[in-house]
Design a protein around this motif. Structure first.
Motif, PDB file in Angstrom:
ATOM      1  N   ARG A 133       3.046   0.608  13.012  1.00 51.57           N
ATOM      2  CA  ARG A 133       2.051  -0.460  12.878  1.00 51.57           C
ATOM      3  C   ARG A 133       2.242  -1.595  13.866  1.00 51.57           C
ATOM      4  N   LEU A 134       3.495  -2.038  14.021  1.00 55.61           N
ATOM      5  CA  LEU A 134       3.767  -3.224  14.841  1.00 55.61           C
ATOM      6  C   LEU A 134       4.305  -2.906  16.228  1.00 55.61           C
ATOM      7  N   GLY A 135       4.727  -1.645  16.419  1.00 58.19           N
ATOM      8  CA  GLY A 135       5.278  -1.262  17.709  1.00 58.19           C
ATOM      9  C   GLY A 135       6.688  -1.774  17.941  1.00 58.19           C
ATOM     10  N   VAL A 136       7.347  -2.221  16.864  1.00 57.30           N
ATOM     11  CA  VAL A 136       8.704  -2.753  16.952  1.00 57.30           C
ATOM     12  C   VAL A 136       9.507  -2.151  15.804  1.00 57.30           C
ATOM     13  N   ARG A 137      10.746  -1.798  16.076  1.00 61.47           N
ATOM     14  CA  ARG A 137      11.597  -1.242  15.020  1.00 61.47           C
ATOM     15  C   ARG A 137      12.611  -2.290  14.581  1.00 61.47           C
ATOM     16  N   TYR A 138      12.624  -2.553  13.278  1.00 56.23           N
ATOM     17  CA  TYR A 138      13.580  -3.498  12.699  1.00 56.23           C
ATOM     18  C   TYR A 138      14.617  -2.715  11.894  1.00 56.23           C
ATOM     19  N   THR A 139      15.810  -3.243  11.847  1.00 53.33           N
ATOM     20  CA  THR A 139      16.866  -2.607  11.064  1.00 53.33           C
ATOM     21  C   THR A 139      16.692  -2.967   9.589  1.00 53.33           C
ATOM     22  N   ARG A 140      17.372  -2.186   8.744  1.00 50.99           N
ATOM     23  CA  ARG A 140      17.356  -2.472   7.315  1.00 50.99           C
ATOM     24  C   ARG A 140      17.893  -3.879   7.066  1.00 50.99           C
ATOM     25  N   GLN A 141      18.949  -4.235   7.786  1.00 53.33           N
ATOM     26  CA  GLN A 141      19.576  -5.537   7.601  1.00 53.33           C
ATOM     27  C   GLN A 141      18.601  -6.675   7.948  1.00 53.33           C
ATOM     28  N   ALA A 142      17.862  -6.502   9.029  1.00 49.37           N
ATOM     29  CA  ALA A 142      16.902  -7.532   9.437  1.00 49.37           C
ATOM     30  C   ALA A 142      15.790  -7.675   8.402  1.00 49.37           C
ATOM     31  N   LEU A 143      15.330  -6.552   7.864  1.00 46.09           N
ATOM     32  CA  LEU A 143      14.257  -6.592   6.868  1.00 46.09           C
ATOM     33  C   LEU A 143      14.763  -7.168   5.551  1.00 46.09           C
ATOM     34  N   ASP A 144      15.946  -6.745   5.144  1.00 45.49           N
ATOM     35  CA  ASP A 144      16.530  -7.153   3.861  1.00 45.49           C
ATOM     36  C   ASP A 144      16.869  -8.642   3.844  1.00 45.49           C
ATOM     37  N   LYS A 145      17.025  -9.237   5.020  1.00 44.17           N
ATOM     38  CA  LYS A 145      17.388 -10.650   5.134  1.00 44.17           C
ATOM     39  C   LYS A 145      16.236 -11.576   4.721  1.00 44.17           C
ATOM     40  N   HIS A 146      15.010 -11.077   4.734  1.00 46.77           N
ATOM     41  CA  HIS A 146      13.839 -11.901   4.411  1.00 46.77           C
ATOM     42  C   HIS A 146      13.439 -11.681   2.956  1.00 46.77           C
ATOM     43  N   ALA A 147      13.436 -12.763   2.186  1.00 46.62           N
ATOM     44  CA  ALA A 147      13.231 -12.687   0.737  1.00 46.62           C
ATOM     45  C   ALA A 147      11.922 -11.991   0.362  1.00 46.62           C
ATOM     46  N   GLY A 159       0.794  -1.217   0.000  1.00 43.22           N
ATOM     47  CA  GLY A 159       0.000   0.000   0.000  1.00 43.22           C
ATOM     48  C   GLY A 159       0.832   1.276   0.000  1.00 43.22           C
ATOM     49  N   TRP A 160       2.119   1.163  -0.192  1.00 42.73           N
ATOM     50  CA  TRP A 160       3.016   2.312  -0.075  1.00 42.73           C
ATOM     51  C   TRP A 160       2.841   3.289  -1.229  1.00 42.73           C
ATOM     52  N   SER A 161       2.839   4.581  -0.893  1.00 42.56           N
ATOM     53  CA  SER A 161       2.883   5.620  -1.916  1.00 42.56           C
ATOM     54  C   SER A 161       3.837   6.695  -1.430  1.00 42.56           C
ATOM     55  N   GLY A 162       4.445   7.408  -2.345  1.00 43.08           N
ATOM     56  CA  GLY A 162       5.419   8.424  -1.969  1.00 43.08           C
ATOM     57  C   GLY A 162       6.813   7.841  -1.905  1.00 43.08           C
ATOM     58  N   LYS A 163       7.711   8.626  -1.334  1.00 44.36           N
ATOM     59  CA  LYS A 163       9.114   8.219  -1.250  1.00 44.36           C
ATOM     60  C   LYS A 163       9.248   6.958  -0.395  1.00 44.36           C
ATOM     61  N   LEU A 164      10.123   6.057  -0.838  1.00 39.91           N
ATOM     62  CA  LEU A 164      10.348   4.811  -0.108  1.00 39.91           C
ATOM     63  C   LEU A 164      11.833   4.653   0.185  1.00 39.91           C
ATOM     64  N   SER A 165      12.140   4.428   1.441  1.00 40.92           N
ATOM     65  CA  SER A 165      13.508   4.114   1.860  1.00 40.92           C
ATOM     66  C   SER A 165      13.393   3.126   3.019  1.00 40.92           C
ATOM     67  N   TRP A 166      14.506   2.474   3.333  1.00 40.52           N
ATOM     68  CA  TRP A 166      14.488   1.515   4.438  1.00 40.52           C
ATOM     69  C   TRP A 166      14.144   2.220   5.753  1.00 40.52           C
ATOM     70  N   ASP A 167      14.655   3.436   5.947  1.00 42.55           N
ATOM     71  CA  ASP A 167      14.352   4.179   7.182  1.00 42.55           C
ATOM     72  C   ASP A 167      12.867   4.515   7.272  1.00 42.55           C
ATOM     73  N   LEU A 168      12.289   4.979   6.160  1.00 39.15           N
ATOM     74  CA  LEU A 168      10.851   5.303   6.162  1.00 39.15           C
ATOM     75  C   LEU A 168      10.021   4.042   6.397  1.00 39.15           C
ATOM     76  N   SER A 222      11.964  -8.579  -1.737  1.00 38.14           N
ATOM     77  CA  SER A 222      11.326  -8.574  -3.052  1.00 38.14           C
ATOM     78  C   SER A 222      10.230  -7.513  -3.127  1.00 38.14           C
ATOM     79  N   ALA A 223       9.383  -7.441  -2.097  1.00 36.76           N
ATOM     80  CA  ALA A 223       8.302  -6.445  -2.082  1.00 36.76           C
ATOM     81  C   ALA A 223       8.886  -5.039  -2.079  1.00 36.76           C
ATOM     82  N   TYR A 224       9.968  -4.832  -1.354  1.00 35.04           N
ATOM     83  CA  TYR A 224      10.621  -3.519  -1.307  1.00 35.04           C
ATOM     84  C   TYR A 224      11.128  -3.144  -2.697  1.00 35.04           C
ATOM     85  N   GLN A 225      11.827  -4.072  -3.343  1.00 36.32           N
ATOM     86  CA  GLN A 225      12.406  -3.790  -4.661  1.00 36.32           C
ATOM     87  C   GLN A 225      11.323  -3.533  -5.710  1.00 36.32           C
ATOM     88  N   VAL A 226      10.258  -4.327  -5.690  1.00 32.44           N
ATOM     89  CA  VAL A 226       9.154  -4.142  -6.639  1.00 32.44           C
ATOM     90  C   VAL A 226       8.516  -2.775  -6.446  1.00 32.44           C
TER      91      VAL A 226
END
Length: 155
Positions: A40-54, A23-32, A58-62
């Motif tokens: 949404r989840l009340g937990v902050r994940y690092t870029r590395q933790a998010l990027d580790k999950h295929a 549902g993302w619109s606008g600028k997208l970055s790992w920090d955003l 994939s959803a980020y890149q698309v």
């Protein structure tokens, strides 16, 4: 006060994060994305933790590619009633397709779990199951079949 480590990403959290990206619109970055996930989840994940999950990667890149294709002047154009009708029809079709694909995906995931369990029972390792398929040499097949034809071999 020390920061507590975020809980490990489970299937539900990954599904919710992919939903945020869908549902993302606008600028997208790992920090955003991390900010949105924290809201949404009340937990902050690092870029590395998010990027580790295929699925997340994939959803980020698309979405990054999709958002880069849409230039800002195009986003703010006024559209006609005919275009609204066409877009509504397309949206309805895509929602139906999305629902169907979710059902198919759930079925395939269920099948995968069954296969994984049966492989485990037979003592097959993840490494063995992930061994790439042998390369198909189509040229060799063509040459062999030509020789068979020249010799008059049958079948």
């Amino acid at each position: 006060m020390t920061k507590r480590r975020a809980r490990n990403l489970d299937d539900l959290a990954i599904e919710r994060i992919v939903g945020v990206l869908d549902g993302w619109s606008g600028k997208l970055s790992w920090d955003l994305l991390s900010d949105a996930i924290e809201k949404r989840l009340g937990v902050r994940y690092t870029r590395q933790a998010l990027d580790k999950h295929a699925r997340i990667k994939s959803a980020y890149q698309v979405n990054k590619t999709r958002l880069n294709k849409v230039s800002s002047p195009e986003r703010h154009q006024k559209i006609s009633a005919v275009e609204v009708g066409a877009l509504t029809e397309r949206l309805n079709r895509l929602e139906a397709e999305n629902g169907r694909l979710k059902v198919e995906n759930d079925s395939l995931l269920e099948q995968f779990v069954t296969w994984a369990y049966n492989a485990y029972l037979k003592g097959l390792t993840k490494e063995y199951l992930n061994t790439p398929l042998p390369r198909v040499d189509r040229e060799l097949t063509k040459v062999a079949s030509r020789k068979d034809v020249r010799r008059g071999d049958k079948g």
